[in-house]
Design a protein around this motif. Sequence first.
Motif, short mmCIF file in Angstrom:
data_model
loop_
_atom_site.label_atom_id
_atom_site.label_comp_id
_atom_site.label_asym_id
_atom_site.label_seq_id
_atom_site.Cartn_x
_atom_site.Cartn_y
_atom_site.Cartn_z
N ILE A 1 -34.64 22.43 -15.30
CA ILE A 1 -33.12 22.91 -15.17
C ILE A 1 -32.27 21.81 -14.60
CG2 ILE A 1 -33.04 24.47 -12.96
CD1 ILE A 1 -35.29 25.79 -12.51
N HIS A 2 -30.83 22.05 -14.90
CA HIS A 2 -30.26 20.89 -15.01
C HIS A 2 -28.99 21.38 -13.95
CE1 HIS A 2 -31.95 18.14 -17.77
NE2 HIS A 2 -32.22 19.67 -18.52
N LYS A 3 -28.64 20.42 -12.93
CA LYS A 3 -27.76 20.68 -12.35
C LYS A 3 -26.46 20.58 -13.04
CE LYS A 3 -26.31 21.03 -7.50
NZ LYS A 3 -26.23 21.31 -6.04
N LEU A 4 -25.37 21.03 -13.08
CA LEU A 4 -24.41 21.05 -13.74
C LEU A 4 -23.28 20.62 -12.55
CD1 LEU A 4 -24.05 23.15 -17.10
CD2 LEU A 4 -24.79 20.49 -16.81
N ASP A 5 -22.87 21.29 -11.86
CA ASP A 5 -22.05 20.80 -10.60
C ASP A 5 -22.21 21.68 -9.04
OD1 ASP A 5 -18.88 20.12 -10.28
OD2 ASP A 5 -18.94 23.06 -9.50
#
Length: 220
Positions: A161-165
């Motif tokens: 899970i990568h937080k983009l914004d």
Amino acid sequence: MRRQLISLNVGKPITVEYKGKELETGIYKQSVEGKVFLGNELFDGDGQADLVHHGGPDKAVCVYPYEHYSYWERELGKPFTYAAFGENLTVTGMLETEVCIGDTFQVGEAILQVSQPRYPCFKLSQKHGASDLPAQVLKTGFSGFYCRVLQTGYMSGTSAIHKLDSHPGQVKVVEILRLLASTRSDRDRDTLQRMMELDVLASVVREKFERWLDEPLLNG
């Protein structure tokens, strides 16, 4: 706790018994292995029985924090397996007090945007045998939340899970949940107006707040 996907869960609706009557529900999801495709409104192999209150673009993916599992196991006196709350994604590091409406995340190939809290319904009571469970969820704030799909694609239970914004509005999921659970006398007109202006908030919630603004006896 580190942000992590613990389990990817899907399931078609089944018929169960509740208070002596048949009830069709999609809450009985199962953890699955391998890649699963996420479309604009649901995962392959997933489904909802009540399309009025569940599913649709703003409720495409249900997310629930694994950190809450131990609390519910103590309160209900039984072990929980993944998808205990009918969620698609069982996660860590994404609490309702930290995640904001409009935040975006990439999971596998898909991109998700947080759209609203998951408001508890009686089907949780049916599944876990506790008639007051929806009220307990509201009291604790351990609700989970929904996401819309900004980009379709495959993911698996081991996808990162990568937080983009981070959305600039900085409205926490739990803030919307508390407002949804509020009584008329507790509602503040300025707060409702501010939430209505949050265009990333699910349309059904903004419409509810708009109706509330038309009611008398609002504070402010």
